[in-house]
Structure formats: C-alpha cells, structure tokens
Write a protein that holds these residues in place. Structure first.
Motif, PDB file in Angstrom:
ATOM      1  N   ALA A 124      36.851  70.875  50.503  1.00  0.00           N
ATOM      2  CA  ALA A 124      36.775  70.370  49.125  1.00  0.00           C
ATOM      3  C   ALA A 124      35.983  69.066  49.075  1.00  0.00           C
ATOM      4  N   ALA A 125      36.195  68.191  50.043  1.00  0.00           N
ATOM      5  CA  ALA A 125      35.456  66.916  50.088  1.00  0.00           C
ATOM      6  C   ALA A 125      33.963  67.164  50.223  1.00  0.00           C
ATOM      7  N   ILE A 126      33.589  68.060  51.106  1.00  0.00           N
ATOM      8  CA  ILE A 126      32.173  68.383  51.304  1.00  0.00           C
ATOM      9  C   ILE A 126      31.578  68.954  50.020  1.00  0.00           C
ATOM     10  N   MET A 127      32.306  69.859  49.397  1.00  0.00           N
ATOM     11  CA  MET A 127      31.841  70.420  48.128  1.00  0.00           C
ATOM     12  C   MET A 127      31.732  69.345  47.055  1.00  0.00           C
TER      13      MET A 127
ATOM     14  N   GLU B 205      28.548  59.731  46.299  1.00  0.00           N
ATOM     15  CA  GLU B 205      28.879  60.980  46.985  1.00  0.00           C
ATOM     16  C   GLU B 205      30.074  60.785  47.908  1.00  0.00           C
ATOM     17  N   ALA B 206      30.116  59.649  48.619  1.00  0.00           N
ATOM     18  CA  ALA B 206      31.250  59.364  49.502  1.00  0.00           C
ATOM     19  C   ALA B 206      32.536  59.187  48.694  1.00  0.00           C
TER      20      ALA B 206
ATOM     21  N   LYS C 269      24.338  64.853  56.154  1.00  0.00           N
ATOM     22  CA  LYS C 269      25.561  64.929  56.945  1.00  0.00           C
ATOM     23  C   LYS C 269      26.722  64.412  56.126  1.00  0.00           C
ATOM     24  N   ILE C 270      27.859  65.111  56.219  1.00  0.00           N
ATOM     25  CA  ILE C 270      29.102  64.694  55.573  1.00  0.00           C
ATOM     26  C   ILE C 270      30.209  64.870  56.608  1.00  0.00           C
ATOM     27  N   THR C 271      30.894  63.782  56.917  1.00  0.00           N
ATOM     28  CA  THR C 271      31.996  63.834  57.866  1.00  0.00           C
ATOM     29  C   THR C 271      33.275  63.449  57.146  1.00  0.00           C
TER      30      THR C 271
ATOM     31  N   THR D 248      37.958  63.951  45.867  1.00  0.00           N
ATOM     32  CA  THR D 248      38.178  65.397  45.870  1.00  0.00           C
ATOM     33  C   THR D 248      39.146  65.799  46.974  1.00  0.00           C
ATOM     34  N   ALA D 249      38.997  65.212  48.152  1.00  0.00           N
ATOM     35  CA  ALA D 249      39.931  65.498  49.252  1.00  0.00           C
ATOM     36  C   ALA D 249      41.346  65.068  48.877  1.00  0.00           C
TER      37      ALA D 249
END
Length: 166
Positions: free
Chosen positions: A63-66, A114-115, A85-87, A121-122
């Motif tokens: 969900a966080a990545i989305m 975005e971060a 990149k998304i971690t 979202t997470a």
C-alpha cells in the motif's frame, strides 16, 4: 503573506502548478516516518501475522509503494515523478509500529510528498487491518526526516535548531 511569497499562488490569488521545466535533473531522496499506536497485545498480533484480516505488514508495504506512486493523483499540485526506488520498513515498539519510507528519483523536483503519502498510506492500512481488534488505535507523528538533492540542498531533522520546536 502575499502571493509573491507563495510559489503555488498566482498574482490573482489562484492556485497553479509551479513550472519546473528549467530545473536541473538531480538525484533526490526523502525519508519520512509515522507511528501507529495501539495496545501491546495488538502489536504482538501484527508482528505474529495473527490478525483477523490477515498479515498487516506485507499489505501495508505494498500500500505504501502504491501510495507513493499515486501521490500526484491525490495531492493536487504535485508533479508526477519517475520513482526509482521505494523502501518501506516497520519497527516494533511496545505500543506502536513505526513506519519509515525512503523514496528516490532522478528528477526536477523533490520526493518529500511521495514519502509522506507512502507513510500515511501504510499507517492507514495498518489501522484498517487492526481496527477489528483495536478501534482506538492512533496514527501520529508523520513527518519528513531528511531530504537530499535539488537547489535547496540536503537537510535532516537532526540539523534543525532546538529553538524551532518539534
């Protein structure tokens, strides 16, 4: 404050998207965090993947990545960016889950939004996954921890003078 001090406001007071076409392409990163506070027994269920709705953390990671990818669709004046990149990481506390997201791109504008969207979202996803066992859970402390790249340079919350508060 007048409209000449605000980058997203025209002279007539209307909002607009900032022109970034002349900005240099640089590598840009942002790290954000947020917390979901709940009871210790619910923390145990989260990290044991023992919730009625299923395993919360893998769902929240996706969900966080989305969320990061969809930021310009939900934050009106954000520019769409090619995210490289998304971690997403989760840390366990006695009565909280800490979410940390790092986002990286090569582009003409930063990835702080975005971060922040990814962390939010997470956290919302974890809340959704635990609300059957704790409807009183609380999401708090969503903030940018650091950013790098771009004209304004690098910074971190550890750089902030104590006189500026939280």
């Amino acid at each position: 404050m007048t409209s000449e001090n605000l980058t997203h406001v025209r002279e007539d007071g209307s909002a607009h998207m900032v022109d970034v076409t002349e900005k240099a392409v640089t590598t840009r990163t942002a790290i954000a965090e947020g917390f979901i506070y709940t009871r210790p027994d619910v923390i145990e269920k989260i990290f044991d993947a023992d919730l009625p709705k299923g395993d919360a953390l893998p769902v929240a990671r996706v969900a966080a990545i989305m969320g990061a990818k969809k930021t310009p669709e939900i934050i009106p004046l954000c520019h769409p960016l090619p995210l490289g990149k998304i971690t997403v990481d989760f840390d366990r506390g006695d009565n909280y889950v800490r979410v940390e997201v790092s986002v990286k791109t090569r582009g003409v504008t930063g990835v702080e939004m975005e971060a922040l969207t990814a962390v939010s979202t997470a956290a919302l996803t974890v809340f959704d996954m635990i609300k059957a066992v704790d409807k009183y859970a609380v999401i708090e402390g969503i903030r940018v921890l650091e950013k790098s790249g771009g004209k304004s340079g690098d910074w971190s919350v550890t750089d902030k003078p104590a006189s500026e508060g939280k």
